[in-house]
Design an enzyme around this catalytic site. Structure first.
Site, mmCIF file in Angstrom:
data_model
loop_
_atom_site.group_PDB
_atom_site.id
_atom_site.type_symbol
_atom_site.label_atom_id
_atom_site.label_comp_id
_atom_site.label_asym_id
_atom_site.label_seq_id
_atom_site.Cartn_x
_atom_site.Cartn_y
_atom_site.Cartn_z
ATOM 1 N N SER A 317 0.732 -2.049 5.424
ATOM 2 C CA SER A 317 2.041 -1.712 6.050
ATOM 3 C C SER A 317 1.720 -0.664 7.037
ATOM 4 O O SER A 317 0.834 0.218 6.958
ATOM 5 C CB SER A 317 2.921 -1.133 4.977
ATOM 6 O OG SER A 317 3.478 -1.905 3.850
ATOM 7 N N HIS A 405 9.128 0.152 -0.301
ATOM 8 C CA HIS A 405 8.395 -0.500 -1.386
ATOM 9 C C HIS A 405 8.070 0.510 -2.580
ATOM 10 O O HIS A 405 8.074 -0.119 -3.647
ATOM 11 C CB HIS A 405 6.652 -0.581 -0.612
ATOM 12 C CG HIS A 405 6.743 -1.555 0.485
ATOM 13 N ND1 HIS A 405 6.761 -2.813 -0.034
ATOM 14 C CD2 HIS A 405 6.462 -1.257 1.867
ATOM 15 C CE1 HIS A 405 6.774 -3.462 1.349
ATOM 16 N NE2 HIS A 405 6.521 -2.648 2.323
#
Length: 468
Positions: A317, A405
């Site tokens: 990410s 997340h």
């Protein structure tokens, strides 16, 4: 005619909203210079909106009338559309007296046999005419597309005109029901999908820009790549959110190998790890409606059923807010350096003790971060760990990707120097990327930690924290 809103170039640069409410404007004879629709036209639009929810007409007829209003709206310019929003906001609220009476009756009935009936009356009173109006727009097949686009146009103007908040709140409430994950279909998107769908994928990709048809073919057609999206029955060819997945044999530390069109594909049967390397929401009008958590869970289930050897599920990410945060907060982090590290950095940048200004200037110097053993590089990595694991606002992580997340129950697993060497990656985080690990047995535990203000991190990340 399809109810798709044209993208007006000037939509985000409207003049300030009129100081007069639509109630005042409807009673006037002339419009003021800061107003778009004349009182006569305003009355005409209000009459058309009221006709949509006329109690004497059926749902079908109400939907037909809403469709006619929508066509007029589509032909309106951005300023005229704002007058439509204002009318919907100010003239279709729940009746204040009826609502107050229902609340008083419910409060008085709490704990009595009449509580159930009182609650039903309160619920009915809370259903505003505005809610019925918006529901009528959704009767027609293209109505859902119209409402999602309408909210996308509305959102940028909420700060300038808080009178529109009620309309936005009810749209979000309806969408949270209409787009509940129970009504969504998980669909794999591959190279054999319709070209129109692949073109939308290219347009909506928000993390790593798709540069060519060869690039998108690499992401969709290789045997070790997958792409999945959530679809709604009323928007059948429009992914609401999609995730791109790489099947690999270890947790990835950089995006370049994953996007390499010449790389030798890994046989899926040999893959042990699924890397979610790009997740993109596609509909601005659905802001606040969350289905990313469910998307990842459904994709994990689908992949496990297909490939039982997959044991590790992680992301690669970006860290989009890191640079901006560090520029603002470096001065508070410098005093946390231990004496040895402070002296090392100070000598390097010519300032003892080191200052935030000198450190930030030094990391921008060409070649200053090239050496893996660079104290500046180590300092940036420490700051990134602080940002991801400790920087909170209103009890939630500051970074938007971390918030997503970690809110799903993942943990901050590893920082990767040079993970994204693109200009975008440099601008966001000096090229740093992060892996979030989805440990399926600990998702609920990690969510509980986050609810209590604690971020789940690996030992490696915790070891990078400044010692307070």
């Amino acid at each position: 005619m399809a109810l798709t809103l044209p993208r007006w170039p000037a939509a985000k640069s409207l003049a300030k909203p009129s100081e007069r409410s639509t109630h005042e404007r409807l009673q006037a004879t002339l419009r003021k210079s800061d107003e778009v629709l004349s009182p006569r036209m305003l009355r005409k639009v209000l009459t058309a909106l009221e006709a949509v929810i006329d109690a004497r007409v059926s749902e079908v007829e109400g939907g037909r009338r809403a469709h006619a209003v929508a066509l007029d709206y589509l032909a309106a310019d951005p300023g005229e559309r704002r007058d439509y929003w204002a009318l919907m906001s100010e003239h279709f609220a729940a009746d204040a007296e009826t609502l107050k009476a229902a609340r008083d009756q419910h409060q008085a009935a709490v704990g009595t046999p009449e509580e159930g009936q009182a609650e039903m009356r309160l619920r009915r009173a809370l259903v505003s005419p505005r809610m019925r109006l918006l529901q009528r727009f959704a009767v027609e097949p293209e109505g859902m597309r119209f409402l999602v686009d309408l909210r996308a146009d509305l959102l940028p103007h909420l700060k300038a005109d808080q009178r529109l908040l009620a309309l936005d709140a009810e749209l979000e409430h309806l969408f949270s029901t209409w787009f509940d994950v129970a009504f969504l279909e998980l669909r794999r998107i591959d190279w054999d999908s319709p070209a129109s769908l692949i073109e939308k994928l290219i347009r909506y990709e928000a993390v790593h820009d798709i540069k060519s048809w060869d690039d998108v073919k690499n992401r969709l057609d290789h045997i070790d790549r997958r792409c999945y999206g959530f679809f709604h029955p009323r928007l059948p060819n429009e992914p609401l959110i999609f995730v791109e997945v790489a099947l690999v044999d270890r947790i990835s530390d950089g995006i370049t190998p994953l996007l390499d069109e010449t790389a030798t594909p890994l046989q899926p049967a040999k893959a042990t790890t699924a890397i979610f390397y790009s997740i993109s929401n596609t509909q601005a009008g659905l802001r606040g409606v969350s289905f990313g958590d469910s998307l990842i869970k459904r994709v994990v289930e689908t992949l496990q059923a297909e490939l039982p050897r997959l044991k590790v599920f992680a992301t690669l990410s970006p860290i989009p807010g890191f640079r901006g945060w560090l520029v603002k907060n470096a001065a508070t982090l410098v005093p946390l350096l231990d004496e040895k590290r402070a002296n090392e950095l100070g000598r390097l940048i010519g300032s003892l003790p080191p200052t935030a200004e000198r450190l930030l200037a030094a990391v921008e110097a060409p070649g200053s971060l090239a050496d893996p053993k660079s104290p500046l590089r180590h300092w940036l990595t420490q700051c990134a760990a602080e940002y991801l694991g400790r920087a909170m606002t209103d009890g939630k992580p500051v970074d938007p990707v971390a918030r997503f997340h970690l809110g799903n129950g993942a943990r901050v697993e590893r920082l990767n120097w040079g993970g994204d060497p693109s200009s975008k990656g440099q601008k966001q985080s000096w090229g740093l990327m992060v892996n979030y690990l989805y440990d399926l047995k600990r998702l609920d535990k990690h969510r509980a930690w986050l609810a209590n203000g604690r971020v789940a991190v690996s030992g490696d990340i915790e070891g990078l924290y400044f010692k307070s």
